[in-house]
Design an enzyme around this catalytic site. Structure first.
Site, short mmCIF file in Angstrom:
data_model
loop_
_atom_site.label_atom_id
_atom_site.label_comp_id
_atom_site.label_asym_id
_atom_site.label_seq_id
_atom_site.Cartn_x
_atom_site.Cartn_y
_atom_site.Cartn_z
N GLY A 1 0.86 -1.19 0.00
CA GLY A 1 0.00 0.00 0.00
C GLY A 1 0.88 1.22 0.00
CD GLU B 1 -1.72 6.03 0.78
OE1 GLU B 1 -2.27 6.76 -0.07
OE2 GLU B 1 -1.84 4.78 0.79
CE1 TYR C 1 -3.22 -2.66 -6.76
CE2 TYR C 1 -3.54 -2.48 -9.14
CZ TYR C 1 -2.77 -2.27 -8.02
OH TYR C 1 -1.55 -1.68 -8.14
CE1 TYR D 1 -5.73 9.66 -13.09
CE2 TYR D 1 -4.07 8.93 -14.67
CZ TYR D 1 -5.40 9.17 -14.34
OH TYR D 1 -6.38 8.92 -15.25
NE ARG D 2 -0.75 3.30 -8.69
CZ ARG D 2 0.30 4.07 -8.43
NH1 ARG D 2 0.44 5.21 -9.10
NH2 ARG D 2 1.18 3.72 -7.52
CB SER E 1 6.36 15.95 -15.96
OG SER E 1 7.60 16.50 -15.56
CB ALA F 1 10.94 3.53 -7.18
CG ASP G 1 4.80 4.28 -2.49
OD1 ASP G 1 4.18 5.28 -2.87
OD2 ASP G 1 4.42 3.11 -2.72
CG ASP H 1 4.95 -3.07 -3.33
OD1 ASP H 1 5.33 -3.94 -4.14
OD2 ASP H 1 3.85 -2.51 -3.40
#
Length: 313
Positions: free
Chosen positions: A32, A34, A102, A165-166, A193, A253, A255, A291
């Site tokens: 996750g 966060e 997911y 953004y996903r 960007s 990376a 995160d 992750d």
């Protein structure tokens, strides 16, 4: 005293050794955005609290146990007895490319509430961190992020926001409409960007950064991959080069970068050194699988100064 509170969804992660449809074995972990940030901060010795919701099931217990073992405060994690912990399944394909499916519809992680996060901020952290993934999970999650940002501001905390953004979760237009109203309560925006272009219109990075400043943001950090990173303040900008390491797995990376940046900010390093630390953690993330599993402790940061083949004893 808690230094950072992060809010978001953490799922059980099943990483297959081959194709899932071929019934290959899978390793089980947690993932996750966060939560990854929280691990990175905790390994550097910072006091961090993760806020979220998990199911009353074995996978939910795995999430809480994993984060607790990383010295993350999970006292404000809510356990929902009626919803399962979400699941993601990843496969390694040709050329090192990973695909991820997911399974989160109706999961506990999508049911986090405003009171969950407001109560967690009673500890008066220095920083409250959220990402654009959470608002994309539904109106309830978006309301929790909004409430968290407002409460954090009321308590004097710095609010940091990773756009993250996903495209599989929502369109650029939907993201822009939902995230735009949040920007007035954000101090620091972090993204690449393309993600800045999702937030605000503009022909180039500088015009997008100026638009964010006009909305009340005080600092913008642009992740530039192999080119490093650049931080913008209203009257100056600072750049730091990336570290050159063999890339094993790019997942996590971004995160890790955020965790390094927040660590430097907490320690009042110069803005350039904040970016250097951010790039260091990003380098650790891409050079190891998983992750967050390869994120460094403070003592391990020095490993980046070694040459290939060195043995540290």
């Amino acid at each position: 005293m808690t230094e950072v509170v992060t809010l978001g969804e953490t799922m059980a992660a099943f990483r297959a050794e081959g194709l899932v449809r071929s019934a290959h074995h899978a390793a089980v972990s947690v993932a996750g955005s966060e939560g990854n940030v929280a691990v990175g901060l905790a390994r550097l010795g910072h006091r961090v609290r993760w806020v979220g919701c998990v199911g009353d099931d074995g996978l939910g217990r795995l999430v809480r146990r994993t984060y607790a073992a990383e010295s993350i405060d999970v006292s404000c994690v809510r356990v929902d007895p009626h919803a399962p912990t979400g699941i993601l399944v990843s496969e390694r394909r040709m050329g090192g490319v990973s695909t991820v499916d997911y399974h989160r519809r109706g999961s506990a992680g999508t049911l986090v509430t405003e009171s969950d996060v407001v109560d967690a901020l009673a500890c008066r952290p220095q920083i409250f961190h959220a990402s654009g993934i959470t608002p994309a999970l539904g109106e309830r999650c978006a309301a929790a992020v909004t409430a968290g940002m407002r409460e954090a501001r009321r308590r004097g905390a710095t609010v940091t926001f990773d756009v993250n953004y996903r495209a599989r979760l929502w369109s650029e237009e939907a993201a822009r409409q939902a995230l735009g109203p949040l920007l007035g309560t954000v101090d620091v925006v972090i993204g690449d960007s393309a993600e800045l272009a999702v937030l605000v219109p503009g022909a180039d990075d500088e015009s997008r950064v100026r638009a964010l400043f006009d909305l009340g943001v005080s600092q913008v950090v642009i992740k530039q991959g192999r080119l490093g990173a650049t931080a913008f303040l209203p009257h100056r900008s600072v750049h730091a080069e990336a570290f050159s390491v063999p890339e094993v797995d790019p997942i996590g990376a971004g995160d890790a970068f955020v965790a390094g940046y927040l660590s430097g900010r907490l320690e009042r390093l110069s803005l350039e050194d904040q970016l250097v630390r951010a790039n260091m953690l990003g380098a650790f993330a891409v050079s190891t699988p998983g992750d967050w599993e390869g994120l460094p402790t403070r003592d391990e940061l020095r490993l980046l100064s070694g040459a290939p083949g060195d043995v540290v004893r």
